[in-house]
Design a protein around this motif. Structure first.
Motif: not given
Length: 445
Positions: A243-254, A256-259, A297-300, A315-322
């Motif tokens: 998570y140190s590679t993830i930007s906390p300042t963007v609207a959707n940090p992750f 879609r279909l990430n590793d 990273v998780f919260y604004g 990767g968007a405003t919808g919630l991941f359920g997988g």
């Protein structure tokens, strides 16, 4: 698939909505005729990759203000938020049984094609259909049946196990035990038919079947089986994001279909995903240490100091359920701790947590007391899997153990609403039209 087949199936489903897959069709359904047809059906994400919304709305990952609740026009969400006793949600029932119908249609088509030409190369499609049917059955159990309890599962009502695409058969509720047995059977039968990893993360491979089996056995309290299936899953995919590679300042940090994603599903319309109104539960947010990267990273953060969730793996405003690697690792950590393997549990726990802090900020967990370690892992599960739709499942299973029972409370102005650990509302009402048409037993109140 031929366009006229797609149109006909869509019309059939629309015409059957009033009876929620119990209405008799007006004509015979034309089944897919080729491998391309089968894959086209299975690749329809609206049918197969739609997760439930109610398990978000009724869980305690978030809260909303009285003004925002009063302003809601989604009355199902409003009722779910306060655990209204007569809450009915037609959408989740219909969406999940729609997936069951399509899965059964694929299985029927595979059987028909094989009978005609003996083609044995279609078993991968049967495997995918079995997986998706099991996933939908499990989603339905979490909403419309009581938690699995080995002492009562043979007598408590579960769900309707629709195992073919014949609309002429009315729905009958199986027991909780029979429902889980069918789900496990479907998944076990899917494994030899699937590739280790699917070409796309919207499709299931063996890794997804193993991961879902780990989740289900955890829900059942079968910790040895859950651990073994987690092992099998992680032997195929064990990547974790630093998570140190993830930007906390963007609207959707992750992405879609990430590793970490094993199988992608997206939650339908849920108030929990509304970043302007849904605020992270304060007790949940307090679980994060100050230097835990998940805090940002998780919260604004809102101007009034409250926080909102933005860290969805969708990767968007919808919630991941997988399914994702982090869930399987924390599941194995819990199982190892429950079974007395403190060393193994700590390894899994620290492997995950080390990637949720900057290297200089991380201090490995070294708890040796088994009950304290289990509690820490359960707290870590809340931190890591917030807003994944898994909290409702966890509440139901953990409420059967005295140390982990939780009474949920929500306040709207001067009104307080509670949901006790043994409350019958943990099994939501089946839509009344389904009960009237099928004669199935309704959940008690």
């Amino acid at each position: 698939m031929k366009p006229q087949v797609v149109i006909y199936i869509a019309m059939l489903l629309l015409s059957s909505c009033n009876k929620f897959l119990d209405e008799k069709p007006r004509a015979n359904l034309r089944l897919p005729e080729s491998a391309d047809d089968l894959q086209a059906m299975l690749d329809n994400m609206i049918n197969f990759n739609e997760a439930s919304a109610l398990n978000h709305d009724a869980a305690d990952d978030f809260y909303i203000t009285e003004a925002d609740w009063n302003g809601q026009t989604n009355f199902t969400f409003k009722d779910a938020y306060i655990w209204k006793a007569d809450l009915e949600n037609e959408s989740d029932w219909l969406y999940q049984y729609r997936a069951v119908f399509y899965a059964n249609s694929v299985i029927a088509a595979v059987n028909e094609i094989q009978q005609k030409n003996g083609n044995k190369d279609l078993e991968q499609y049967r495997g995918a259909a079995l997986f998706f049917r099991a996933l939908s059955f499990f989603n339905l159990l979490q909403l419309y049946a009581p938690a699995y309890n080995a002492h009562s599962a043979n007598t408590q009502p579960g769900i309707a196990l629709r195992l073919d695409a014949d609309f002429n058969k009315k729905s009958v509720r199986s027991t909780v035990a029979e429902s889980y047995q069918q789900i496990l059977r479907d998944l076990e039968q899917s494994i030899p038919r699937l590739l280790p990893k699917a070409l796309f993360k919207t499709r299931p491979g063996k890794v997804a079947s193993y991961g879902l089996l780990a989740r289900i056995h955890l829900a059942m309290g079968n910790f040895s089986a859950a651990m073994l299936y987690a092992d099998s899953c992680l032997a195929i995919q064990n990547q974790l994001i630093n998570y140190s590679t993830i930007s906390p300042t963007v609207a959707n940090p992750f992405l879609r279909l990430n590793d970490e994603v094993i199988l992608h599903t997206n939650t339908g319309s849920t108030g929990a995903a509304d970043r302007t109104k849904a605020k992270a539960d304060t007790n949940l947010f307090k679980l994060y240490e100050l230097k835990d990267l998940r805090r940002t990273v998780f919260y604004g953060f809102n101007t009034n100091g409250s926080s909102f969730f933005k860290g969805s793996y969708s990767g968007a405003t919808g919630l991941f359920g997988g399914l994702a690697t982090d869930e399987i690792i924390i599941t194995r950590a819990e199982c190892r701790a429950r079974l007395g393997d403190v060393t193994g549990a700590l390894k899994d726990l620290n492997d995950l947590r080390a990637r949720r802090f900057l290297p200089l900020d991380y201090q490995p967990v070294a708890i040796q007391d088994q009950p304290k370690l289990i509690q820490f892992i359960l707290d870590e599960r809340r931190r890591e899997l917030a807003f994944r739709g898994l909290r409702w499942m966890d509440l139901k299973r953990l409420n059967q153990e005295a140390p982990y029972k939780v009474t949920l409370k929500r306040k709207l102005g001067d009104r307080e609403y509670t949901l006790t650990p043994d409350d019958l509302r943990y099994a939501m009402l089946i839509p009344s039209e389904v009960i009237q048409f099928s004669g199935m037993e309704q959940n008690k109140r």
